[in-house]
Design a protein around this motif. Sequence first.
Motif, PDB file in Angstrom:
ATOM      1  N   ARG A  69     -42.707-108.089  -8.584  1.00  0.00           N
ATOM      2  CA  ARG A  69     -42.978-109.511  -8.342  1.00  0.00           C
ATOM      3  C   ARG A  69     -41.868-110.384  -8.917  1.00  0.00           C
ATOM      4  NH1 ARG A  69     -47.918-108.702 -10.628  1.00  0.00           N
ATOM      5  NH2 ARG A  69     -49.338-107.764  -9.142  1.00  0.00           N
ATOM      6  N   GLU A  70     -41.289-109.922 -10.035  1.00  0.00           N
ATOM      7  CA  GLU A  70     -40.221-110.702 -10.659  1.00  0.00           C
ATOM      8  C   GLU A  70     -38.895-110.568  -9.915  1.00  0.00           C
ATOM      9  OE1 GLU A  70     -42.139-110.149 -15.149  1.00  0.00           O
ATOM     10  OE2 GLU A  70     -40.247-109.152 -14.613  1.00  0.00           O
ATOM     11  N   GLN A  71     -38.656-109.374  -9.352  1.00  0.00           N
ATOM     12  CA  GLN A  71     -37.341-109.080  -8.765  1.00  0.00           C
ATOM     13  C   GLN A  71     -37.221-109.489  -7.308  1.00  0.00           C
ATOM     14  OE1 GLN A  71     -36.301-104.930  -9.363  1.00  0.00           O
ATOM     15  NE2 GLN A  71     -37.027-105.023 -11.464  1.00  0.00           N
ATOM     16  N   PHE A  72     -38.348-109.507  -6.602  1.00  0.00           N
ATOM     17  CA  PHE A  72     -38.291-109.763  -5.163  1.00  0.00           C
ATOM     18  C   PHE A  72     -39.124-110.994  -4.817  1.00  0.00           C
ATOM     19  CE2 PHE A  72     -37.592-105.246  -5.812  1.00  0.00           C
ATOM     20  CZ  PHE A  72     -36.527-104.961  -4.978  1.00  0.00           C
ATOM     21  N   ASP A  73     -38.722-111.650  -3.748  1.00  0.00           N
ATOM     22  CA  ASP A  73     -39.399-112.877  -3.315  1.00  0.00           C
ATOM     23  C   ASP A  73     -40.599-112.505  -2.447  1.00  0.00           C
ATOM     24  OD1 ASP A  73     -40.013-115.484  -2.818  1.00  0.00           O
ATOM     25  OD2 ASP A  73     -38.416-115.779  -1.326  1.00  0.00           O
ATOM     26  N   ILE A  74     -41.657-112.035  -3.131  1.00  0.00           N
ATOM     27  CA  ILE A  74     -42.829-111.596  -2.381  1.00  0.00           C
ATOM     28  C   ILE A  74     -44.046-112.430  -2.752  1.00  0.00           C
ATOM     29  CG2 ILE A  74     -41.942-109.235  -2.225  1.00  0.00           C
ATOM     30  CD1 ILE A  74     -44.083-108.480  -4.371  1.00  0.00           C
ATOM     31  N   VAL A  75     -45.102-112.294  -1.970  1.00  0.00           N
ATOM     32  CA  VAL A  75     -46.347-113.005  -2.243  1.00  0.00           C
ATOM     33  C   VAL A  75     -47.283-112.145  -3.083  1.00  0.00           C
ATOM     34  CG1 VAL A  75     -48.427-114.011  -1.178  1.00  0.00           C
ATOM     35  CG2 VAL A  75     -46.167-114.402  -0.143  1.00  0.00           C
ATOM     36  N   ASP A  76     -47.427-110.871  -2.713  1.00  0.00           N
ATOM     37  CA  ASP A  76     -48.386-110.026  -3.417  1.00  0.00           C
ATOM     38  C   ASP A  76     -48.000-108.558  -3.234  1.00  0.00           C
ATOM     39  OD1 ASP A  76     -50.596-109.394  -4.939  1.00  0.00           O
ATOM     40  OD2 ASP A  76     -52.080-109.914  -3.420  1.00  0.00           O
ATOM     41  N   ILE A  77     -48.483-107.726  -4.149  1.00  0.00           N
ATOM     42  CA  ILE A  77     -48.260-106.282  -4.036  1.00  0.00           C
ATOM     43  C   ILE A  77     -49.482-105.546  -4.581  1.00  0.00           C
ATOM     44  CG2 ILE A  77     -46.982-106.298  -6.230  1.00  0.00           C
ATOM     45  CD1 ILE A  77     -45.432-103.819  -5.158  1.00  0.00           C
ATOM     46  N   ALA A  78     -49.847-104.456  -3.927  1.00  0.00           N
ATOM     47  CA  ALA A  78     -50.928-103.593  -4.403  1.00  0.00           C
ATOM     48  C   ALA A  78     -50.429-102.149  -4.380  1.00  0.00           C
ATOM     49  CB  ALA A  78     -52.171-103.740  -3.531  1.00  0.00           C
ATOM     50  N   ILE A  79     -50.784-101.403  -5.416  1.00  0.00           N
ATOM     51  CA  ILE A  79     -50.414 -99.987  -5.504  1.00  0.00           C
ATOM     52  C   ILE A  79     -51.670 -99.184  -5.809  1.00  0.00           C
ATOM     53  CG2 ILE A  79     -48.973 -98.265  -6.655  1.00  0.00           C
ATOM     54  CD1 ILE A  79     -47.114-100.513  -7.565  1.00  0.00           C
ATOM     55  N   VAL A  94     -50.989 -95.561  -1.379  1.00  0.00           N
ATOM     56  CA  VAL A  94     -50.786 -96.711  -0.494  1.00  0.00           C
ATOM     57  C   VAL A  94     -50.122 -97.814  -1.307  1.00  0.00           C
ATOM     58  CG1 VAL A  94     -51.849 -98.507   0.931  1.00  0.00           C
ATOM     59  CG2 VAL A  94     -52.837 -96.208   0.904  1.00  0.00           C
ATOM     60  N   ILE A  95     -48.993 -98.310  -0.801  1.00  0.00           N
ATOM     61  CA  ILE A  95     -48.351 -99.476  -1.404  1.00  0.00           C
ATOM     62  C   ILE A  95     -48.251-100.536  -0.327  1.00  0.00           C
ATOM     63  CG2 ILE A  95     -46.245-100.407  -2.458  1.00  0.00           C
ATOM     64  CD1 ILE A  95     -45.764 -97.674  -3.682  1.00  0.00           C
ATOM     65  N   ALA A  96     -48.786-101.705  -0.599  1.00  0.00           N
ATOM     66  CA  ALA A  96     -48.754-102.792   0.380  1.00  0.00           C
ATOM     67  C   ALA A  96     -48.105-104.022  -0.250  1.00  0.00           C
ATOM     68  CB  ALA A  96     -50.167-103.127   0.860  1.00  0.00           C
ATOM     69  N   VAL A  97     -47.210-104.643   0.492  1.00  0.00           N
ATOM     70  CA  VAL A  97     -46.483-105.818   0.011  1.00  0.00           C
ATOM     71  C   VAL A  97     -46.561-106.919   1.068  1.00  0.00           C
ATOM     72  CG1 VAL A  97     -44.242-106.729  -0.716  1.00  0.00           C
ATOM     73  CG2 VAL A  97     -44.844-104.362  -1.253  1.00  0.00           C
ATOM     74  N   SER A  98     -46.904-108.124   0.636  1.00  0.00           N
ATOM     75  CA  SER A  98     -46.820-109.277   1.534  1.00  0.00           C
ATOM     76  C   SER A  98     -45.718-110.200   1.029  1.00  0.00           C
ATOM     77  CB  SER A  98     -48.154-110.023   1.599  1.00  0.00           C
ATOM     78  OG  SER A  98     -48.535-110.472   0.319  1.00  0.00           O
ATOM     79  N   ALA A  99     -45.033-110.826   1.979  1.00  0.00           N
ATOM     80  CA  ALA A  99     -43.928-111.722   1.643  1.00  0.00           C
ATOM     81  C   ALA A  99     -43.758-112.741   2.766  1.00  0.00           C
ATOM     82  CB  ALA A  99     -42.634-110.924   1.461  1.00  0.00           C
ATOM     83  N   ALA A 100     -43.015-113.801   2.459  1.00  0.00           N
ATOM     84  CA  ALA A 100     -42.770-114.809   3.491  1.00  0.00           C
ATOM     85  C   ALA A 100     -41.990-114.182   4.644  1.00  0.00           C
ATOM     86  CB  ALA A 100     -42.002-115.991   2.897  1.00  0.00           C
TER      87      ALA A 100
END
Lengths: 139, 83
Positions: A69-79, A94-100
């Motif tokens: 979350r600190e390194q990438f411009d994302i909205v949310d992440i779940a692991i 399962v790894i899910a990432v949301s971002a703009a």
Amino acid sequence: MNARIALSSGILDEQSVVSNLSREGAGAVVTFVGRVRGESRGRTVEKLEYEAYQEMAELVLARIAREIREQFDIVDIAIHHRVGTLAVGEISVVIAVSAAHRPAAFDACRHAIDTLKRIAPIWKKEYAADGATWVDDRP
Amino acid sequence: MPMHIIVRLFASHREAAGAGSVAVQLAPGATAADAYGRARDIHAGLPASTDGVAFAVNREFAKPETQLAEGDEVAVLPPVAGG
């Protein structure tokens, strides 16, 4: 289940992980799903057994998510990672990432799974017809 | 006064020892690597080599030479394979 981080023997479902992800302002969702392969190094795999140092692995997965979350411009992440005995075809992670936008989502998801594989205190034992071995993924 | 340390073992180490945790006593100044050595005194099946092995003290990655304190939990982590 609404946890961002999960490490349990419960069956993993990609859709439930994605649906709990915050998507406010997110135009992209990238998901990595790891499944048990039926073949490994020329052997037919019957099942896998995942073992974790549960208390530490949860902390490590949470730290990976925080750093992403600190390194990438994302909205949310779940692991979410599974432990216990898994049959061929079952989902182990399962790894899910949301971002703009998609570049950050792809990059963050790739970085998360690579880091997880490198440092999370989780092990797997492969069961094949000729015996069982603990996997050593060191390059 | 000896320190009371718990050594946690996983995967191949757990199977080699026949135990997932070992209670050991060590002199003050002893390190994470010393704790593994003492666990090997008790469970001779544990490998002598720590090649590729990582250590954690109280659930944080630590160097083998990290000095321990009373009540610490040392985890011996063979090469990981999650994912």
